[in-house]
Design a protein around this motif. Sequence first.
Motif, PDB file in Angstrom:
ATOM      1  N   PRO A   1       0.798  -1.236   0.000  1.00 25.90           N
ATOM      2  CA  PRO A   1       0.000   0.000   0.000  1.00 25.90           C
ATOM      3  C   PRO A   1       0.825   1.278   0.000  1.00 25.90           C
ATOM      4  N   ASN A   2       2.055   1.217   0.531  1.00 30.30           N
ATOM      5  CA  ASN A   2       2.871   2.437   0.536  1.00 30.30           C
ATOM      6  C   ASN A   2       3.524   2.729  -0.812  1.00 30.30           C
ATOM      7  N   GLY A   3       3.375   1.810  -1.778  1.00 30.74           N
ATOM      8  CA  GLY A   3       3.913   2.031  -3.115  1.00 30.74           C
ATOM      9  C   GLY A   3       5.419   1.893  -3.235  1.00 30.74           C
ATOM     10  N   LYS A   4       6.110   1.581  -2.134  1.00 34.59           N
ATOM     11  CA  LYS A   4       7.571   1.489  -2.167  1.00 34.59           C
ATOM     12  C   LYS A   4       8.066   0.085  -2.491  1.00 34.59           C
ATOM     13  N   TYR A   5       7.202  -0.912  -2.283  1.00 41.02           N
ATOM     14  CA  TYR A   5       7.610  -2.299  -2.463  1.00 41.02           C
ATOM     15  C   TYR A   5       6.567  -3.035  -3.297  1.00 41.02           C
ATOM     16  N   ALA A   6       7.026  -4.124  -3.921  1.00 40.45           N
ATOM     17  CA  ALA A   6       6.127  -5.028  -4.628  1.00 40.45           C
ATOM     18  C   ALA A   6       6.586  -6.447  -4.352  1.00 40.45           C
ATOM     19  N   TYR A   7       5.664  -7.388  -4.548  1.00 39.60           N
ATOM     20  CA  TYR A   7       5.935  -8.791  -4.254  1.00 39.60           C
ATOM     21  C   TYR A   7       5.490  -9.626  -5.447  1.00 39.60           C
ATOM     22  N   ALA A   8       6.427 -10.371  -6.030  1.00 42.72           N
ATOM     23  CA  ALA A   8       6.136 -11.206  -7.188  1.00 42.72           C
ATOM     24  C   ALA A   8       6.160 -12.667  -6.776  1.00 42.72           C
ATOM     25  N   MET A   9       5.111 -13.403  -7.155  1.00 40.25           N
ATOM     26  CA  MET A   9       5.057 -14.838  -6.900  1.00 40.25           C
ATOM     27  C   MET A   9       5.616 -15.569  -8.111  1.00 40.25           C
ATOM     28  N   THR A  10       6.535 -16.493  -7.875  1.00 43.23           N
ATOM     29  CA  THR A  10       7.083 -17.285  -8.969  1.00 43.23           C
ATOM     30  C   THR A  10       6.339 -18.613  -9.064  1.00 43.23           C
ATOM     31  N   GLU A  11       6.057 -19.025 -10.283  1.00 43.93           N
ATOM     32  CA  GLU A  11       5.344 -20.284 -10.491  1.00 43.93           C
ATOM     33  C   GLU A  11       6.285 -21.477 -10.463  1.00 43.93           C
ATOM     34  N   LEU A  12       7.443 -21.353 -11.076  1.00 42.81           N
ATOM     35  CA  LEU A  12       8.326 -22.506 -11.244  1.00 42.81           C
ATOM     36  C   LEU A  12       9.155 -22.804 -10.004  1.00 42.81           C
ATOM     37  N   SER A  13       9.588 -21.789  -9.287  1.00 43.11           N
ATOM     38  CA  SER A  13      10.404 -22.019  -8.088  1.00 43.11           C
ATOM     39  C   SER A  13       9.629 -21.871  -6.789  1.00 43.11           C
ATOM     40  N   ASN A  14       8.337 -21.503  -6.873  1.00 44.71           N
ATOM     41  CA  ASN A  14       7.498 -21.351  -5.676  1.00 44.71           C
ATOM     42  C   ASN A  14       8.133 -20.430  -4.642  1.00 44.71           C
ATOM     43  N   GLU A  15       8.549 -19.255  -5.102  1.00 41.09           N
ATOM     44  CA  GLU A  15       9.147 -18.265  -4.219  1.00 41.09           C
ATOM     45  C   GLU A  15       8.394 -16.944  -4.332  1.00 41.09           C
ATOM     46  N   VAL A  16       8.591 -16.102  -3.319  1.00 42.70           N
ATOM     47  CA  VAL A  16       8.153 -14.714  -3.402  1.00 42.70           C
ATOM     48  C   VAL A  16       9.403 -13.854  -3.573  1.00 42.70           C
ATOM     49  N   ILE A  17       9.368 -12.992  -4.580  1.00 43.78           N
ATOM     50  CA  ILE A  17      10.451 -12.039  -4.790  1.00 43.78           C
ATOM     51  C   ILE A  17      10.020 -10.701  -4.198  1.00 43.78           C
ATOM     52  N   VAL A  18      10.801 -10.182  -3.268  1.00 41.88           N
ATOM     53  CA  VAL A  18      10.540  -8.859  -2.710  1.00 41.88           C
ATOM     54  C   VAL A  18      11.285  -7.839  -3.561  1.00 41.88           C
ATOM     55  N   LEU A  19      10.553  -6.815  -3.983  1.00 46.88           N
ATOM     56  CA  LEU A  19      11.102  -5.820  -4.903  1.00 46.88           C
ATOM     57  C   LEU A  19      10.950  -4.421  -4.330  1.00 46.88           C
ATOM     58  N   ALA A  20      11.987  -3.617  -4.464  1.00 47.68           N
ATOM     59  CA  ALA A  20      11.859  -2.183  -4.206  1.00 47.68           C
ATOM     60  C   ALA A  20      11.334  -1.549  -5.485  1.00 47.68           C
ATOM     61  N   TYR A  21      10.396  -0.613  -5.336  1.00 44.75           N
ATOM     62  CA  TYR A  21       9.805   0.030  -6.510  1.00 44.75           C
ATOM     63  C   TYR A  21      10.073   1.530  -6.475  1.00 44.75           C
ATOM     64  N   ASN A  22      10.642   2.038  -7.545  1.00 41.81           N
ATOM     65  CA  ASN A  22      10.899   3.472  -7.687  1.00 41.81           C
ATOM     66  C   ASN A  22       9.722   4.088  -8.431  1.00 41.81           C
ATOM     67  N   ARG A  23       8.903   4.832  -7.714  1.00 41.54           N
ATOM     68  CA  ARG A  23       7.665   5.361  -8.298  1.00 41.54           C
ATOM     69  C   ARG A  23       7.922   6.429  -9.351  1.00 41.54           C
ATOM     70  N   GLU A  24       9.038   7.132  -9.235  1.00 45.62           N
ATOM     71  CA  GLU A  24       9.330   8.178 -10.209  1.00 45.62           C
ATOM     72  C   GLU A  24       9.803   7.585 -11.531  1.00 45.62           C
ATOM     73  N   GLU A  25      10.661   6.588 -11.445  1.00 44.49           N
ATOM     74  CA  GLU A  25      11.245   6.012 -12.653  1.00 44.49           C
ATOM     75  C   GLU A  25      10.464   4.815 -13.178  1.00 44.49           C
ATOM     76  N   GLY A  26       9.569   4.268 -12.337  1.00 46.32           N
ATOM     77  CA  GLY A  26       8.843   3.072 -12.743  1.00 46.32           C
ATOM     78  C   GLY A  26       9.738   1.852 -12.833  1.00 46.32           C
ATOM     79  N   SER A  27      10.715   1.759 -11.928  1.00 44.03           N
ATOM     80  CA  SER A  27      11.701   0.678 -11.995  1.00 44.03           C
ATOM     81  C   SER A  27      11.671  -0.179 -10.736  1.00 44.03           C
ATOM     82  N   PHE A  28      12.090  -1.439 -10.890  1.00 46.29           N
ATOM     83  CA  PHE A  28      12.137  -2.405  -9.794  1.00 46.29           C
ATOM     84  C   PHE A  28      13.566  -2.817  -9.491  1.00 46.29           C
ATOM     85  N   GLU A  29      13.789  -3.221  -8.229  1.00 43.45           N
ATOM     86  CA  GLU A  29      15.085  -3.748  -7.802  1.00 43.45           C
ATOM     87  C   GLU A  29      14.835  -4.903  -6.848  1.00 43.45           C
TER      88      GLU A  29
END
Length: 349
Positions: free
Chosen positions: A202-230
């Motif tokens: 909800p704070n827009g700073k992070y995102a979480y991606a679920m992987t299908e093949l490895s059954n993992e959650v990827i935690v991502l930092a999200y840059n709202r100005e640039e529209g980029s993930f890390e």
Amino acid sequence: MKLKGYIGTYTKGDSEGIYAFTLDTENGMLSKTSLAARLENPTYVTVSKDNRNLFAVVKEDASGGAAAYSLDEQTGELSLINSKVTEGASPCHIDVDRAKRNIVTANYHRGTVESYTIENEEGSLNATGSVIQHEGTGPDKERQEKPHVHYSGFTPDERYIAVVDLGTDRIVTYRLSDGKLTEVQSLNVKPGSGPRHLVFHPNGKYAYAMTELSNEVIVLAYNREEGSFEELQYISAIPNDFTENSQGSAIRISNDGRFVYAGNRGHDSIALFAVNQDSGELAFIEHTSTEGNWPRDFEIDPTGKFVVASNQESHNLVLFSRNEETGKLALLQSDITVPYPVCVTFLNV
């Protein structure tokens, strides 16, 4: 309070399209489902912010695309407005912006992300405005032989579109302007992980991606100005000693941003994680059985007190109560039948 919701399905066996249900939040009970619209393979559906429209992916003969329905908020009745399809496989995911001006879809089989403009307030769709063809492969020769776009959704501020490609292990950001998509950034994630779906904090700073093949959650930092993930963290959604087939499915986050939930098809569970509010990183808490086979999707209801899960291969919906302090789920009901359920969504409150 009685909350209305919809189930998207595969139309095989007894399934005929989109099904409706009601959640009674006072008694903690799900109603029996009823057919809301006859449609071929409406595997993913989404409701507009004003609750006046439902948009679904659709298959029509040898073509696929999107369908628009008017929605009666009082009765839940759906009425077809129009559909727009092109030759080839149908999409697997659909999202609509808050202003109800644009729709984006993800097409797993074609490896494309597509946008549609909405013609008027009634919700009528125009033909496809933009089609982006992904390229590339991944190390899994069976599942990553070509691009497989599995998710496309608006970022929280709707400045960008986030797209998840299982086939090429990429998360791509696009800008949408005048119905046209333009690539902004492409992030390569762990080879062979097969990212599937994504949800924002909800704070827009992070995102979480679920992987299908490895059954993992990827935690991502999200840059709202640039529209980029890390990338920040990878954490397994299944036990380390579980060696049978399991494939990640849906991922959700609580409205307060304190808990992330991830679905596992094969392990047939929902994994619960606590969110570190300072770093965005996750800590595993527990698994909860979905009381069925192949949990394709689940959704937290608008009150935050319940979760409804759909088991595709055992044809049942499951209702859990949700402890808002601990995030933990408790089984309430598992006997609601719906054929080949895929997607769960609620009307907005």
